[in-house]
Enzyme design. Sequence first.
Site, short mmCIF file in Angstrom:
data_model
loop_
_atom_site.label_atom_id
_atom_site.label_comp_id
_atom_site.label_asym_id
_atom_site.label_seq_id
_atom_site.Cartn_x
_atom_site.Cartn_y
_atom_site.Cartn_z
N GLY A 1 33.61 47.43 42.05
CA GLY A 1 33.56 46.38 42.91
C GLY A 1 34.93 45.70 43.32
CG ASN A 2 35.89 43.72 46.49
OD1 ASN A 2 35.72 42.48 46.54
ND2 ASN A 2 35.15 44.69 47.05
NE ARG A 3 40.99 40.85 40.29
CZ ARG A 3 40.88 40.74 38.88
NH1 ARG A 3 40.11 39.64 38.51
NH2 ARG A 3 41.45 41.33 37.94
CB SER A 4 36.00 39.71 48.16
OG SER A 4 35.58 38.73 48.89
#
Length: 397
Positions: A203-206
Site C-alpha cells: 500500500g501507500n501513505r495516502s
Amino acid sequence: MKVVLGVSGGIAAYKACELLRLFTESGHEVRVVPTREALRFVGEPTWAALSGHPVSSEVWDDVHEVPHVRIGQGADLVVVAPATADVLARAAHGLAGDLLTNTLLTARCPVVFAPAMHTEMWQHPATRANVATLRERGSIVIDPAVGRLTGADTGPGRLPDPAEIFQVCLRVLRGRPRDLAGRKVVISAGGTREPIDPVRYIGNRSSGLQGYALARTAVARGAEVTVVAANVALPDPAGATVVRVESTAELRDAVLTAAPGADVVVMAAAVADFRPAVRHDSKIKKTDGEPEAIALVKNPDVLAELGQSRGARGPYPEVIVGFAAETDDVLANGQAKLARKGCDLLVVNEVGPGLAFGTPDNAAVVLVAGGEPVEVPRGPKEDVADVVWDLVASRLA
Ligand code: CTP
C-alpha cells in the site's frame, strides 16, 4: 458572520444541536429558527441556551422587531438542517406560513439545505422536482447520506455528519462561486492496496484528505460529486456519493464506470503502479530458509486510460485532472507527466517527510495544458482544491 439555522421536524433535529455548537464555537452568531414540528423533537430551551438568542417558530412573536423580514435580511448564510420533504416543498413553492419559510423568502444570502427523510420520500418525484427547483434558484441542496434510517430501514436519507455539513457551510460563507452547479464530478481519493495474501498488502501513505477536500469544496460550489474512495478512514464528505474500493482493479472499474457521465474526473488517489503477480489464497507461512521474493506485475494506468479514451467514448469527461507526487525535479517531472497522461491539469506536490501525505496542509503547483502554471502556497488542502476548481470551471466555461 450571522448564520440562521433552520431546523425542520425530523428525528435528525437532535444532530442540528451539534451543528449549532460548531458554528457558535467558531465565533459565528447563530439564530435558530425551528419549525413547530422541529420543537416536538428538540425543545425551545435547548436552542435558546445553545445559541444565546431567543427562539421562535412563529411570525407573531416580537412583532415590533418584524422578525419575519429582519432575520432573513440580516443573515450571511441560512442553513436548514435537517430539511424535511415538507420544508423543501414549502421553500420550492414560496409558501410563508411560519418564521422559517418567511426567512427563506427574505434572505438574499446563500442558502444551504441538508435534507433528511426516508428513502421513499427523498426519491419521490415531488421531492425530486422541489430539489431541482431549489438548485436552479441557486440554493445548495446537499444530497443525504446513505445508511441506517429511523426504524429498520436503510438507504439514502440520512443527515450527513454535522461536522461535514459545517465544512460545506464554511466554504459557502467564504463566498465561493456556485460555478459547478449542474456539473457531475468524479474524484478518486486515498491509496489503493494490492493484496499479497489474505492478511497482507502493498500500500501507500495516502490518507484521502486531499481528495475529500476536493469533494467538500465541489459540493459547496454546487457540483454533483461521486468519490471513489480507496481505503479512506475519514467521515464521508457531506453531499457526495462514496464508492469504496480497495485495489487498483476495483478503483479502475469504479472510475471508468462513473467517468462517461461526468464533466470532470479528478484522480487524486495514489494508485499502486504494481501488484503482486500472485495473490495467495492462504497466509504465507514463515519458513526456515530465505523468504520467497514477491514477483510484481504492472497495473493499468487509469489516468492515462482516461486521457486516451477521451473522444473515443463520447464527449465526457470534458476535463481530466491528475495528481503527481514527486520527490525530485518536481516541475520537470510534472510537465512530462502532464503530457504523457493526456490530462488538462496536473497538481504537483512535493512529497517527503512531513509533506503532503496525512497532513491537513499542502503546497502545490498546478500545471495547465497550454497555459501557465499556478502556484498554491502552503495552506489547507481546501485551498489547493479551490484553485483546481477555479481552473476547472474556467475550462468548462
Ligand atoms: N495514476 C493512475 N493509475 C496508476 C498510477 C497513477 O491513474 N496506475 C494516476 C494517479 O491517480 C495520479 C497520476 O496518475 O493522478 C500520477 O501518479 P504518479 O504515481 O505520480 O505517476 P506515475 O505514472 O506512477 O509515475 P511515477 O511513479 O514514475 O512518478
